[in-house]
Motif scaffolding. Structure first.
Motif, mmCIF file in Angstrom:
data_model
loop_
_atom_site.group_PDB
_atom_site.id
_atom_site.type_symbol
_atom_site.label_atom_id
_atom_site.label_comp_id
_atom_site.label_asym_id
_atom_site.label_seq_id
_atom_site.Cartn_x
_atom_site.Cartn_y
_atom_site.Cartn_z
ATOM 1 N N CYS A 130 4.820 0.135 3.053
ATOM 2 C CA CYS A 130 6.215 0.277 2.636
ATOM 3 C C CYS A 130 6.965 1.369 3.385
ATOM 4 C CB CYS A 130 6.294 0.540 1.136
ATOM 5 S SG CYS A 130 5.691 2.174 0.636
ATOM 6 N N GLY A 131 6.234 2.269 4.065
ATOM 7 C CA GLY A 131 6.869 3.325 4.831
ATOM 8 C C GLY A 131 7.247 4.555 4.030
ATOM 9 N N GLN A 132 7.071 4.521 2.711
ATOM 10 C CA GLN A 132 7.400 5.662 1.868
ATOM 11 C C GLN A 132 6.288 6.703 1.938
ATOM 12 O OE1 GLN A 132 10.305 6.058 0.127
ATOM 13 N NE2 GLN A 132 10.907 4.218 1.233
ATOM 14 N N PRO A 133 6.625 7.983 1.753
ATOM 15 C CA PRO A 133 5.583 9.014 1.796
ATOM 16 C C PRO A 133 4.607 8.879 0.629
ATOM 17 C CG PRO A 133 7.681 9.973 1.143
ATOM 18 C CD PRO A 133 7.948 8.544 1.517
ATOM 19 N N ILE A 134 3.379 9.249 0.889
ATOM 20 C CA ILE A 134 2.360 9.271 -0.158
ATOM 21 C C ILE A 134 2.273 10.710 -0.634
ATOM 22 C CG2 ILE A 134 -0.071 8.907 -0.692
ATOM 23 C CD1 ILE A 134 -0.047 6.810 1.605
ATOM 24 N N LEU A 135 2.681 10.939 -1.858
ATOM 25 C CA LEU A 135 2.759 12.283 -2.404
ATOM 26 C C LEU A 135 1.380 12.794 -2.806
ATOM 27 C CD1 LEU A 135 5.921 11.728 -4.614
ATOM 28 C CD2 LEU A 135 5.800 12.695 -2.315
ATOM 29 N N PRO A 136 1.199 14.116 -2.793
ATOM 30 C CA PRO A 136 -0.087 14.667 -3.224
ATOM 31 C C PRO A 136 -0.413 14.221 -4.651
ATOM 32 C CG PRO A 136 1.264 16.373 -2.222
ATOM 33 C CD PRO A 136 2.133 15.146 -2.363
ATOM 34 N N GLY A 137 -1.632 13.803 -4.867
ATOM 35 C CA GLY A 137 -2.084 13.348 -6.174
ATOM 36 C C GLY A 137 -1.943 11.860 -6.400
ATOM 37 N N GLN A 138 -1.182 11.152 -5.555
ATOM 38 C CA GLN A 138 -1.074 9.701 -5.701
ATOM 39 C C GLN A 138 -2.339 9.045 -5.172
ATOM 40 O OE1 GLN A 138 2.553 8.604 -3.590
ATOM 41 N NE2 GLN A 138 3.538 8.172 -5.542
ATOM 42 N N PRO A 139 -2.813 7.985 -5.847
ATOM 43 C CA PRO A 139 -3.996 7.289 -5.333
ATOM 44 C C PRO A 139 -3.676 6.611 -4.010
ATOM 45 C CG PRO A 139 -3.112 6.164 -7.264
ATOM 46 C CD PRO A 139 -2.313 7.412 -7.074
ATOM 47 N N VAL A 140 -4.590 6.747 -3.044
ATOM 48 C CA VAL A 140 -4.352 6.241 -1.697
ATOM 49 C C VAL A 140 -5.621 5.624 -1.143
ATOM 50 C CG1 VAL A 140 -4.887 8.434 -0.600
ATOM 51 C CG2 VAL A 140 -3.377 6.855 0.552
ATOM 52 N N LYS A 141 -5.447 4.671 -0.237
ATOM 53 C CA LYS A 141 -6.572 4.063 0.478
ATOM 54 C C LYS A 141 -6.332 4.306 1.955
ATOM 55 C CE LYS A 141 -6.568 -0.391 1.069
ATOM 56 N NZ LYS A 141 -6.702 -1.846 0.922
ATOM 57 N N GLN A 142 -7.355 4.706 2.690
ATOM 58 C CA GLN A 142 -7.235 4.898 4.125
ATOM 59 C C GLN A 142 -8.212 3.969 4.824
ATOM 60 O OE1 GLN A 142 -7.772 9.171 4.660
ATOM 61 N NE2 GLN A 142 -5.569 9.344 4.958
ATOM 62 N N THR A 143 -7.726 3.328 5.898
ATOM 63 C CA THR A 143 -8.569 2.419 6.658
ATOM 64 C C THR A 143 -8.405 2.702 8.149
ATOM 65 O OG1 THR A 143 -6.863 0.725 6.839
ATOM 66 C CG2 THR A 143 -8.318 0.585 4.942
ATOM 67 N N ALA A 144 -9.381 2.315 8.911
ATOM 68 C CA ALA A 144 -9.315 2.374 10.372
ATOM 69 C C ALA A 144 -10.173 1.235 10.905
ATOM 70 C CB ALA A 144 -9.820 3.709 10.889
ATOM 71 N N SER A 145 -9.738 0.638 11.992
ATOM 72 C CA SER A 145 -10.543 -0.435 12.570
ATOM 73 C C SER A 145 -11.423 0.125 13.672
ATOM 74 C CB SER A 145 -9.654 -1.563 13.110
ATOM 75 O OG SER A 145 -8.837 -1.070 14.148
ATOM 76 N N VAL A 146 -12.582 -0.486 13.845
ATOM 77 C CA VAL A 146 -13.536 -0.072 14.868
ATOM 78 C C VAL A 146 -13.867 -1.297 15.712
ATOM 79 C CG1 VAL A 146 -15.831 0.877 15.278
ATOM 80 C CG2 VAL A 146 -14.485 1.707 13.358
ATOM 81 N N ASP A 147 -13.771 -1.156 17.035
ATOM 82 C CA ASP A 147 -14.046 -2.249 17.958
ATOM 83 C C ASP A 147 -15.023 -1.779 19.034
ATOM 84 O OD1 ASP A 147 -12.242 -4.194 16.857
ATOM 85 O OD2 ASP A 147 -10.600 -3.091 17.791
#
Length: 64
Positions: free
Chosen positions: A13-30
């Motif tokens: 969505c482009g909105q900032p993720i504030l401290p304390g909000q639940p978040v998921k982080q991903t990265a692709s590996v090739d």
């Protein structure tokens, strides 16, 4: 020593993720040419965290 707080932006969505909000982080590996290459990590709000999600309770636009 003080560090500047930089907020990650949600890749969906482009909105900032504030401290304390639940978040998921991903990265692709090739594998490219026999080497392991990883993309930069992307952060996403978990379900209901993006403005406009069905169960977030926040309006999509400020005028709603």
């Amino acid at each position: 020593m003080q560090m500047t707080l930089t907020l990650d932006a949600c890749a969906r969505c482009g909105q900032p993720i504030l401290p304390g909000q639940p978040v998921k982080q991903t990265a692709s590996v090739d594998f490219i040419g026999g080497r392991v290459v990883a993309s930069a990590p992307r952060s996403y709000h978990l379900k209901g965290g993006c403005p406009g999600d069905a169960d977030d309770g926040k309006p999509v636009r400020p005028t709603e």
